[in-house]
Motif scaffolding. Structure first.
Motif, PDB file in Angstrom:
ATOM      1  N   ILE A 223       1.151   2.686   0.304  1.00  0.00           N
ATOM      2  CA  ILE A 223       0.863   4.109   0.530  1.00  0.00           C
ATOM      3  C   ILE A 223      -0.513   4.466  -0.025  1.00  0.00           C
ATOM      4  CG2 ILE A 223       1.474   6.435  -0.279  1.00  0.00           C
ATOM      5  CD1 ILE A 223       4.393   5.721   0.185  1.00  0.00           C
ATOM      6  N   PHE A 224      -0.855   3.879  -1.161  1.00  0.00           N
ATOM      7  CA  PHE A 224      -2.127   4.219  -1.802  1.00  0.00           C
ATOM      8  C   PHE A 224      -3.329   3.624  -1.083  1.00  0.00           C
ATOM      9  CE2 PHE A 224       0.867   4.552  -5.493  1.00  0.00           C
ATOM     10  CZ  PHE A 224       0.825   5.935  -5.568  1.00  0.00           C
ATOM     11  N   ASP A 225      -3.106   2.669  -0.172  1.00  0.00           N
ATOM     12  CA  ASP A 225      -4.219   2.135   0.624  1.00  0.00           C
ATOM     13  C   ASP A 225      -4.821   3.217   1.516  1.00  0.00           C
ATOM     14  OD1 ASP A 225      -3.743  -0.319  -0.505  1.00  0.00           O
ATOM     15  OD2 ASP A 225      -2.722  -1.153   1.258  1.00  0.00           O
ATOM     16  N   GLY A 226      -3.983   4.131   1.972  1.00  0.00           N
ATOM     17  CA  GLY A 226      -4.477   5.167   2.868  1.00  0.00           C
ATOM     18  C   GLY A 226      -4.509   6.547   2.254  1.00  0.00           C
ATOM     19  N   HIS A 227      -3.964   6.690   1.056  1.00  0.00           N
ATOM     20  CA  HIS A 227      -3.854   8.032   0.446  1.00  0.00           C
ATOM     21  C   HIS A 227      -4.304   7.985  -0.998  1.00  0.00           C
ATOM     22  CE1 HIS A 227      -1.964  11.997  -0.352  1.00  0.00           C
ATOM     23  NE2 HIS A 227      -2.049  12.138   0.942  1.00  0.00           N
ATOM     24  N   PHE A 228      -5.440   7.867  -1.341  1.00  0.00           N
ATOM     25  CA  PHE A 228      -6.667   7.688  -0.589  1.00  0.00           C
ATOM     26  C   PHE A 228      -7.380   6.469  -1.155  1.00  0.00           C
ATOM     27  CE2 PHE A 228      -5.778  12.220  -0.289  1.00  0.00           C
ATOM     28  CZ  PHE A 228      -5.880  12.425   1.076  1.00  0.00           C
ATOM     29  N   PRO A 229      -8.086   5.695  -0.316  1.00  0.00           N
ATOM     30  CA  PRO A 229      -8.777   4.508  -0.825  1.00  0.00           C
ATOM     31  C   PRO A 229      -9.739   4.868  -1.959  1.00  0.00           C
ATOM     32  CG  PRO A 229      -8.793   4.551   1.577  1.00  0.00           C
ATOM     33  CD  PRO A 229      -8.262   5.881   1.124  1.00  0.00           C
ATOM     34  N   GLY A 230      -9.597   4.195  -3.067  1.00  0.00           N
ATOM     35  CA  GLY A 230     -10.466   4.434  -4.214  1.00  0.00           C
ATOM     36  C   GLY A 230     -10.037   5.603  -5.088  1.00  0.00           C
ATOM     37  N   LEU A 231      -9.178   6.476  -4.572  1.00  0.00           N
ATOM     38  CA  LEU A 231      -8.676   7.603  -5.352  1.00  0.00           C
ATOM     39  C   LEU A 231      -7.208   7.812  -4.984  1.00  0.00           C
ATOM     40  CD1 LEU A 231      -9.154   9.882  -7.379  1.00  0.00           C
ATOM     41  CD2 LEU A 231      -9.806  11.331  -5.459  1.00  0.00           C
ATOM     42  N   PRO A 232      -6.320   6.982  -5.529  1.00  0.00           N
ATOM     43  CA  PRO A 232      -4.911   7.056  -5.136  1.00  0.00           C
ATOM     44  C   PRO A 232      -4.252   8.358  -5.589  1.00  0.00           C
ATOM     45  CG  PRO A 232      -5.175   5.633  -7.036  1.00  0.00           C
ATOM     46  CD  PRO A 232      -6.562   6.020  -6.589  1.00  0.00           C
ATOM     47  N   ILE A 233      -3.519   8.976  -4.676  1.00  0.00           N
ATOM     48  CA  ILE A 233      -2.802  10.213  -4.960  1.00  0.00           C
ATOM     49  C   ILE A 233      -1.426  10.124  -4.307  1.00  0.00           C
ATOM     50  CG2 ILE A 233      -2.743  12.701  -4.545  1.00  0.00           C
ATOM     51  CD1 ILE A 233      -5.816  12.634  -4.523  1.00  0.00           C
ATOM     52  N   VAL A 234      -0.394  10.490  -5.038  1.00  0.00           N
ATOM     53  CA  VAL A 234       0.956  10.503  -4.484  1.00  0.00           C
ATOM     54  C   VAL A 234       1.036  11.631  -3.452  1.00  0.00           C
ATOM     55  CG1 VAL A 234       3.400  10.882  -4.987  1.00  0.00           C
ATOM     56  CG2 VAL A 234       1.985   9.566  -6.584  1.00  0.00           C
TER      57      VAL A 234
ATOM     58  N   VAL B 180      -2.501  16.816  -8.856  1.00  0.00           N
ATOM     59  CA  VAL B 180      -2.274  15.545  -8.171  1.00  0.00           C
ATOM     60  C   VAL B 180      -1.696  14.514  -9.137  1.00  0.00           C
ATOM     61  CG1 VAL B 180      -4.076  15.951  -6.466  1.00  0.00           C
ATOM     62  CG2 VAL B 180      -4.632  14.693  -8.546  1.00  0.00           C
ATOM     63  N   ILE B 181      -0.901  13.620  -8.585  1.00  0.00           N
ATOM     64  CA  ILE B 181      -0.390  12.492  -9.367  1.00  0.00           C
ATOM     65  C   ILE B 181      -1.219  11.274  -8.983  1.00  0.00           C
ATOM     66  CG2 ILE B 181       1.561  11.013  -9.950  1.00  0.00           C
ATOM     67  CD1 ILE B 181       3.427  13.253  -8.980  1.00  0.00           C
ATOM     68  N   ASN B 182      -2.048  10.844  -9.895  1.00  0.00           N
ATOM     69  CA  ASN B 182      -2.850   9.646  -9.709  1.00  0.00           C
ATOM     70  C   ASN B 182      -2.157   8.528 -10.498  1.00  0.00           C
ATOM     71  OD1 ASN B 182      -4.725   7.530 -10.160  1.00  0.00           O
ATOM     72  ND2 ASN B 182      -6.450   8.921  -9.896  1.00  0.00           N
ATOM     73  N   PRO B 183      -1.675   7.477  -9.825  1.00  0.00           N
ATOM     74  CA  PRO B 183      -0.941   6.426 -10.533  1.00  0.00           C
ATOM     75  C   PRO B 183      -1.788   5.629 -11.518  1.00  0.00           C
ATOM     76  CG  PRO B 183      -1.377   5.745  -8.296  1.00  0.00           C
ATOM     77  CD  PRO B 183      -1.815   7.179  -8.397  1.00  0.00           C
ATOM     78  N   ASP B 184      -3.110   5.708 -11.394  1.00  0.00           N
ATOM     79  CA  ASP B 184      -3.967   5.053 -12.379  1.00  0.00           C
ATOM     80  C   ASP B 184      -3.943   5.809 -13.703  1.00  0.00           C
ATOM     81  OD1 ASP B 184      -4.740   3.046 -10.615  1.00  0.00           O
ATOM     82  OD2 ASP B 184      -6.489   4.165  -9.913  1.00  0.00           O
TER      83      ASP B 184
END
Length: 122
Positions: A32-43, A77-81
């Motif tokens: 999911i994080f590959d497309g939402h969003f590349p380089g800035l992962p957001i749930v 936003v929830i950023n998994p990083d």
């Protein structure tokens, strides 16, 4: 269950009549994080809604659907990083064939998402 044990796992789940408390461990490597969003992962918001539904399914041991979403607030936003673990707090009332749920997803003092919804047996 679509996301449970794939997009996230439950590291803690505690249910009592009318309440659910859970800790979710997000899988940062999920596609999911590959497309939402590349380089800035957001749930995605839809995933947050699905997590609430699945937590209620685990609690009730029933297959549910979201029949109404009276109030949804995406607050941060929830950023998994930055937030590998997310807390969930749900309160609910049971009515014939449905549950009225108030849910919050958060980490520490940061609230990500609030939802008031009616879930019905699918």
């Amino acid at each position: 269950m679509m996301l449970l044990n794939d997009f996230y796992t439950l590291s803690h789940h505690e249910a009592a009549p009318g309440t659910v408390k859970a800790t979710l461990a997000l899988r940062r490597d999920h596609k999911i994080f590959d497309g939402h969003f590349p380089g800035l992962p957001i749930v995605p918001g839809v995933c947050m809604m699905q997590i609430v539904r699945e937590l209620m399914e685990v609690t009730t041991k029933k297959t549910l659907r979201i029949a109404e979403a009276d109030n949804m607030k995406f607050l941060s936003v929830i950023n998994p990083d930055q937030n590998k673990d997310v807390e969930a707090s749900l309160t609910y009332t049971e009515e014939p064939g449905q549950w009225v749920v108030n849910a919050t997803l958060f980490a520490g003092a940061v609230t990500f998402f609030k939802l008031k919804a009616t879930l019905k047996i699918a």
